[in-house]
Scaffold this motif. Structure first.
Motif, short mmCIF file in Angstrom:
data_model
loop_
_atom_site.label_atom_id
_atom_site.label_comp_id
_atom_site.label_asym_id
_atom_site.label_seq_id
_atom_site.Cartn_x
_atom_site.Cartn_y
_atom_site.Cartn_z
N THR A 53 50.32 -24.60 -62.52
CA THR A 53 50.79 -25.79 -62.35
C THR A 53 50.65 -26.11 -60.23
O THR A 53 50.22 -24.86 -59.85
N CYS A 102 52.95 -27.04 -58.55
CA CYS A 102 54.23 -27.59 -57.79
C CYS A 102 53.44 -26.63 -56.24
O CYS A 102 53.28 -25.54 -56.27
N TYR A 123 55.61 -25.52 -54.28
CA TYR A 123 57.00 -24.40 -54.28
C TYR A 123 55.75 -22.99 -54.88
O TYR A 123 56.16 -21.99 -54.70
N PHE A 124 55.51 -23.51 -55.85
CA PHE A 124 54.19 -22.51 -57.00
C PHE A 124 53.06 -21.95 -55.97
O PHE A 124 53.11 -20.87 -56.11
N ARG A 146 61.28 -20.60 -53.22
CA ARG A 146 61.51 -19.52 -54.41
C ARG A 146 61.43 -19.65 -55.97
O ARG A 146 61.22 -21.27 -55.36
N CYS A 147 60.43 -19.91 -56.85
CA CYS A 147 59.90 -20.27 -57.64
C CYS A 147 59.71 -19.06 -58.92
O CYS A 147 59.45 -18.34 -58.98
N ASN A 148 60.76 -19.90 -60.67
CA ASN A 148 60.45 -19.11 -61.31
C ASN A 148 59.78 -18.90 -62.45
O ASN A 148 59.16 -17.79 -62.61
N LYS A 149 58.43 -19.83 -61.83
CA LYS A 149 57.49 -19.36 -62.84
C LYS A 149 56.36 -18.13 -61.79
O LYS A 149 56.47 -17.37 -62.26
N CYS A 180 64.44 -21.87 -58.08
CA CYS A 180 63.57 -23.03 -58.20
C CYS A 180 63.80 -24.07 -57.15
O CYS A 180 64.41 -24.78 -57.21
N ASP A 181 62.93 -23.83 -56.08
CA ASP A 181 63.07 -24.73 -54.93
C ASP A 181 63.07 -25.96 -54.43
O ASP A 181 62.44 -27.36 -54.45
N ALA A 182 62.08 -26.44 -56.52
CA ALA A 182 61.36 -28.07 -56.36
C ALA A 182 62.83 -29.32 -56.61
O ALA A 182 62.58 -29.96 -56.53
N HIS A 191 56.80 -33.58 -59.96
CA HIS A 191 57.29 -32.84 -60.79
C HIS A 191 57.58 -33.22 -62.34
O HIS A 191 57.43 -35.52 -62.37
N ASP A 215 65.64 -24.15 -65.14
CA ASP A 215 64.31 -23.19 -64.14
C ASP A 215 63.15 -23.71 -63.49
O ASP A 215 62.86 -23.26 -63.40
N CYS A 216 62.98 -24.67 -64.64
CA CYS A 216 61.54 -25.19 -63.48
C CYS A 216 61.09 -27.48 -64.77
O CYS A 216 61.93 -27.57 -65.37
N ILE A 217 60.68 -27.53 -63.73
CA ILE A 217 60.53 -28.73 -63.81
C ILE A 217 58.88 -29.09 -63.56
O ILE A 217 58.70 -30.15 -62.97
N ALA A 218 58.02 -27.83 -63.54
CA ALA A 218 56.81 -28.44 -63.03
C ALA A 218 55.60 -28.55 -64.37
O ALA A 218 55.69 -29.22 -64.85
#
Ligand SMILES: Cc1cc2nc3c(=O)[nH]c(=O)nc-3n(C[C@H](O)[C@H](O)[C@H](O)COP(=O)(O)OP(=O)(O)OC[C@H]3O[C@@H](n4cnc5c(N)ncnc54)[C@H](O)[C@@H]3O)c2cc1C
Ligand code: SF4
Length: 328
Positions: free
Chosen positions: A116, A118, A120-121, A128-131, A138-140, A148, A156-159
């Motif tokens: 992705t 993203c 933040y990724f 911070r990034c769960n992926k 998740c900072d997004a 997004h 947990d993720c919107i990428a």
């Protein structure tokens, strides 16, 4: 970068063998995504298995469709006469992605597996990034989320998945041929990418050590097809919204239709609800709007990306209207 062992695979079976048993091994296609991520410290492979020369075929399949080797370059796919004549939405989608130089390097396998965009990724040092780091946050969500997803997102993720090519492939009912130590199998592309759920780091259905060998398209069935990408700049930018669509008209009604969205889903988004709504209906602006509403009913917008819902509906209507043309 860390020291890396470079190996060149002679076949995809070879590659699966060379990559298996080492969680830090990575396949190398064109390197246009992986090398960037290595420079940023997000990927830290100890072993690179080069598959960029293994299978570059683009040829008719036994079933009357098209077989595309995983090492075929994006530019070769877009320029191939069979793709241009029989799968125009795919040619347009590939040409809408990246730049000519990147398309000359990028491979089909790498495009399916690209990570992705993203922000933040990509920011390994500060976000911070769960992926990237499972369980870290998740900072997004609550951050800058203009790019997004509104479909398929989780807490947990919107990428979004960034690929243009995959949007067309998913609309065309492509399947992915994969190989591993356990043998070969075929995965429909629509199922190949996972929704994030509570494990956004697990992005595809590939098992450890499995590799993509080829992508196969079925014989084309749609009379007309196209791809339209809406982005912040005229070129060299990822999609805010994109639409791959094809249709066949019969006596003023939609006989068959395939639709997929990019830029709004956490995976290349096949719009089955919109398709079901349109089949058998006349191709009118009202029908297009209702089809979009059916698909987007479960969208989960955030302040930064809520505009994508209307943008997706309008882009879909524009593409379908253009395809229906004089047959309406
Ligand atoms: C500036 C820029 C702009 C871009 N714009 C767009 C755009 O608008 N639209 C778009 O769609 N793309 C865009 N891209 C992304 C580009 O299309 C991808 O980087 C490219 O498709 C990845 O292909 P690659 O062969 O270079 O992959 P690599 O970087 O070599 O690999 C990517 C991933 O795929 C894995 N991989 C490679 N081959 C296989 C295989 N056979 N089986 C399993 N795993 C494999 C690798 O291990 C790695 O994890 C852009 C890239 C850049 C740098
Ligand atoms: S949206 Fe996904 S990729 Fe982006 S920061 Fe959140 S968890 Fe990471």
């Amino acid at each position: 970068m860390n020291p890396v062992t470079y190996l060149r695979a002679g076949s995809f079976q070879d590659a699966a063998g060379l990559a298996s048993g080492d969680a830090a091994a990575r396949l190398l296609g064109g390197g246009t995504n992986l090398i960037d991520l290595m420079r940023k410290g997000i990927e830290q492979p100890t072993r690179l298995v080069d598959v960029s020369m293994v299978s570059t075929i683009i040829e008719p399949s036994a079933a009357g469709g098209l077989m595309i080797g995983a090492s075929a370059r994006n530019s070769a796919v877009a320029a191939h006469p069979i793709v241009r004549e029989r799968y125009p939405m795919l040619a347009r989608a590939v040409l809408a992605g990246a730049s000519a130089q990147i398309r000359n390097m990028a491979t089909v396998g790498g495009n399916l597996m690209q990570r992705t965009r993203c922000l933040y990724f990509q920011d390994a040092a500060g976000s911070r990034c769960n992926k990237r780091v499972p369980g870290s946050g998740c900072d997004a969500i609550g951050g800058f989320n203009r790019y997004h997803a509104v479909l398929g997102a989780s807490p947990d993720c919107i990428a979004t998945h960034p690929s243009d090519m995959c949007v067309a492939l998913v609309a065309l009912d492509a399947v992915v041929h994969v190989a591993g130590q356990g043998g070969a199998r075929v995965i429909p592309l629509v199922d190949f990418h996972r929704l994030p759920g509570d494990r956004p780091d697990q992005e595809t259905m590939l098992s450890p050590g499995e590799v993509i060998v080829a992508v196969e398209l079925p014989a084309p069935t749609l009379a007309r097809s196209s791809y339209r990408k809406v982005r912040d700049r005229a070129s060299y930018a990822f999609a805010l919204v994109s639409v791959a669509a094809g249709l066949t008209m019969q006596d003023g009604r939609i006989d068959d239709v395939r639709i997929a969205f990019g830029g709004i889903g956490t995976k290349p988004w096949r719009a089955l609800r919109a398709e079901a709504f349109l089949r058998g209906n006349p191709a009118t602006p009202d029908a297009f709007a209702a089809a979009a509403a059916a698909e987007l009913a479960e969208a989960t917008p955030l302040p930064g990306n809520a505009f994508k819902i209307e943008l997706a509906a309008r882009t879909l209507a524009a593409v379908l209207g253009q395809l229906a043309g004089d047959d309406r």
